[in-house]
Design a protein around this motif. Sequence first.
Motif, PDB file in Angstrom:
ATOM      1  N   ARG A  40    -140.260 -74.671 -20.532  1.00 65.28           N
ATOM      2  CA  ARG A  40    -140.626 -75.648 -21.854  1.00 65.28           C
ATOM      3  C   ARG A  40    -139.394 -76.137 -22.453  1.00 65.28           C
ATOM      4  N   HIS A  41    -139.126 -75.346 -22.435  1.00 66.99           N
ATOM      5  CA  HIS A  41    -137.452 -76.666 -22.684  1.00 66.99           C
ATOM      6  C   HIS A  41    -136.873 -76.905 -22.340  1.00 66.99           C
ATOM      7  N   ARG A  42    -136.370 -76.721 -20.740  1.00 68.25           N
ATOM      8  CA  ARG A  42    -136.009 -77.258 -19.162  1.00 68.25           C
ATOM      9  C   ARG A  42    -136.922 -78.924 -19.544  1.00 68.25           C
ATOM     10  N   ILE A  43    -138.391 -78.935 -19.601  1.00 70.27           N
ATOM     11  CA  ILE A  43    -139.089 -80.337 -19.097  1.00 70.27           C
ATOM     12  C   ILE A  43    -139.022 -81.133 -20.504  1.00 70.27           C
ATOM     13  N   GLY A  44    -139.145 -80.114 -21.467  1.00 69.79           N
ATOM     14  CA  GLY A  44    -139.476 -81.028 -23.097  1.00 69.79           C
ATOM     15  C   GLY A  44    -140.742 -81.139 -23.660  1.00 69.79           C
ATOM     16  N   LEU A  45    -141.069 -80.208 -22.833  1.00 73.10           N
ATOM     17  CA  LEU A  45    -142.793 -79.993 -23.577  1.00 73.10           C
ATOM     18  C   LEU A  45    -141.966 -78.800 -24.802  1.00 73.10           C
ATOM     19  N   PRO A  46    -143.520 -79.394 -25.738  1.00 71.31           N
ATOM     20  CA  PRO A  46    -143.176 -77.911 -26.966  1.00 71.31           C
ATOM     21  C   PRO A  46    -143.061 -76.345 -26.535  1.00 71.31           C
ATOM     22  N   VAL A  47    -142.943 -75.588 -27.449  1.00 75.96           N
ATOM     23  CA  VAL A  47    -142.616 -74.450 -27.233  1.00 75.96           C
ATOM     24  C   VAL A  47    -143.487 -73.612 -27.346  1.00 75.96           C
ATOM     25  N   ARG A  48    -144.247 -73.852 -28.489  1.00 74.32           N
ATOM     26  CA  ARG A  48    -144.431 -72.939 -29.789  1.00 74.32           C
ATOM     27  C   ARG A  48    -146.057 -73.378 -29.707  1.00 74.32           C
ATOM     28  N   GLY A  49    -146.397 -73.098 -28.483  1.00 71.86           N
ATOM     29  CA  GLY A  49    -147.792 -73.984 -28.280  1.00 71.86           C
ATOM     30  C   GLY A  49    -148.731 -74.237 -28.596  1.00 71.86           C
ATOM     31  N   GLN A  50    -148.003 -75.554 -29.166  1.00 73.25           N
ATOM     32  CA  GLN A  50    -149.027 -76.442 -29.681  1.00 73.25           C
ATOM     33  C   GLN A  50    -149.822 -77.798 -28.625  1.00 73.25           C
ATOM     34  N   ARG A  51    -150.102 -78.221 -28.401  1.00 73.62           N
ATOM     35  CA  ARG A  51    -151.208 -78.881 -28.060  1.00 73.62           C
ATOM     36  C   ARG A  51    -150.478 -79.951 -27.214  1.00 73.62           C
ATOM     37  N   THR A  52    -150.744 -80.534 -26.028  1.00 78.11           N
ATOM     38  CA  THR A  52    -149.787 -81.720 -25.739  1.00 78.11           C
ATOM     39  C   THR A  52    -150.510 -82.365 -25.433  1.00 78.11           C
ATOM     40  N   ARG A  53    -151.818 -82.533 -25.108  1.00 79.22           N
ATOM     41  CA  ARG A  53    -152.983 -83.541 -24.493  1.00 79.22           C
ATOM     42  C   ARG A  53    -152.900 -85.296 -25.430  1.00 79.22           C
ATOM     43  N   THR A  54    -152.791 -84.534 -26.883  1.00 77.94           N
ATOM     44  CA  THR A  54    -152.573 -85.960 -28.026  1.00 77.94           C
ATOM     45  C   THR A  54    -151.982 -84.943 -28.853  1.00 77.94           C
ATOM     46  N   ASN A  55    -150.572 -85.965 -29.402  1.00 79.03           N
ATOM     47  CA  ASN A  55    -149.802 -85.516 -30.317  1.00 79.03           C
ATOM     48  C   ASN A  55    -148.368 -85.065 -28.616  1.00 79.03           C
ATOM     49  N   ALA A  56    -147.437 -84.319 -29.615  1.00 80.01           N
ATOM     50  CA  ALA A  56    -146.612 -84.011 -29.857  1.00 80.01           C
ATOM     51  C   ALA A  56    -145.543 -85.269 -29.048  1.00 80.01           C
ATOM     52  N   ARG A  57    -145.871 -85.811 -29.524  1.00 75.90           N
ATOM     53  CA  ARG A  57    -144.650 -86.787 -29.140  1.00 75.90           C
ATOM     54  C   ARG A  57    -143.245 -86.609 -29.597  1.00 75.90           C
ATOM     55  N   THR A  58    -142.910 -86.170 -30.875  1.00 74.54           N
ATOM     56  CA  THR A  58    -142.009 -85.901 -31.006  1.00 74.54           C
ATOM     57  C   THR A  58    -140.825 -85.626 -29.540  1.00 74.54           C
ATOM     58  N   ARG A  59    -141.548 -84.374 -28.778  1.00 75.16           N
ATOM     59  CA  ARG A  59    -140.943 -83.458 -27.883  1.00 75.16           C
ATOM     60  C   ARG A  59    -141.106 -84.801 -26.599  1.00 75.16           C
ATOM     61  N   LYS A  60    -142.065 -85.397 -26.174  1.00 73.27           N
ATOM     62  CA  LYS A  60    -142.904 -86.555 -25.125  1.00 73.27           C
ATOM     63  C   LYS A  60    -141.675 -87.686 -25.326  1.00 73.27           C
ATOM     64  N   GLY A  61    -141.457 -87.513 -26.399  1.00 73.49           N
ATOM     65  CA  GLY A  61    -140.899 -89.444 -26.646  1.00 73.49           C
ATOM     66  C   GLY A  61    -142.173 -90.646 -26.778  1.00 73.49           C
ATOM     67  N   PRO A  62    -141.814 -91.499 -26.522  1.00 74.55           N
ATOM     68  CA  PRO A  62    -142.633 -93.238 -25.834  1.00 74.55           C
ATOM     69  C   PRO A  62    -143.450 -92.947 -25.482  1.00 74.55           C
ATOM     70  N   LYS A  63    -145.106 -93.066 -25.576  1.00 71.37           N
ATOM     71  CA  LYS A  63    -145.679 -93.062 -24.710  1.00 71.37           C
ATOM     72  C   LYS A  63    -145.795 -93.887 -24.208  1.00 71.37           C
ATOM     73  N   LYS A  64    -145.723 -93.089 -21.701  1.00 64.78           N
ATOM     74  CA  LYS A  64    -145.861 -93.857 -20.774  1.00 64.78           C
ATOM     75  C   LYS A  64    -146.857 -94.244 -20.430  1.00 64.78           C
ATOM     76  N   THR A  65    -146.982 -95.985 -20.619  1.00 69.20           N
ATOM     77  CA  THR A  65    -148.348 -96.309 -20.155  1.00 69.20           C
ATOM     78  C   THR A  65    -148.389 -96.230 -17.823  1.00 69.20           C
ATOM     79  N   VAL A  66    -149.951 -94.941 -17.895  1.00 68.18           N
ATOM     80  CA  VAL A  66    -149.457 -95.480 -16.398  1.00 68.18           C
ATOM     81  C   VAL A  66    -151.060 -96.461 -16.070  1.00 68.18           C
ATOM     82  N   ALA A  67    -150.906 -96.388 -14.798  1.00 60.15           N
ATOM     83  CA  ALA A  67    -152.526 -97.521 -15.174  1.00 60.15           C
ATOM     84  C   ALA A  67    -153.793 -96.608 -14.642  1.00 60.15           C
ATOM     85  N   GLY A  68    -154.583 -97.429 -15.007  1.00 54.66           N
ATOM     86  CA  GLY A  68    -155.448 -96.909 -15.373  1.00 54.66           C
ATOM     87  C   GLY A  68    -156.374 -97.079 -13.842  1.00 54.66           C
ATOM     88  N   LYS A  69    -157.519 -96.798 -13.565  1.00 53.42           N
ATOM     89  CA  LYS A  69    -158.809 -97.397 -12.515  1.00 53.42           C
ATOM     90  C   LYS A  69    -159.230 -97.781 -12.399  1.00 53.42           C
TER      91      LYS A  69
END
Length: 127
Positions: free
Chosen positions: A91-120
């Motif tokens: 988790r440290h290596r890939i820059g995600l939260p380490v202590r069990g927090q959710r990542t579907r929403t929030n976690a912007r501090t660790r993940k950085g700004p949103k990266k928009t992906v083209a939708g279907k």
Amino acid sequence: MPRLLGVDIPNDKATVVSLTYLFGVGEQTSRDLCHKAGIDPKTRARDLADDELGRLAALLERDYVVEGPLRRQLQQNITRLRDVKCYRGVRHRIGLPVRGQRTRTNARTRKGPKKTVAGKKGVKDLR
């Protein structure tokens, strides 16, 4: 401005508060330091004598791990987790939260700004 362990501590604050500007020293540790060194916690940092600063520095060096050595120790712990490739290290290596927090929403501090992906394409676009 008095210097302790290479850090300027604020002049106008009480000694017990000024000591918390050192990395690794919180309120309780600063109270303990003042008590062990025989310094009144309410005196301003600018009013500390050289011998009092020397006693504080000696206590910090001897009894506590603060500033550079503490930062180095924390970094070595994280590096060890990465090398062992345990869950926390990955988790440290890939820059995600380490202590069990959710990542579907929030976690912007660790993940950085949103990266928009083209939708279907929607149903209307298929006609």
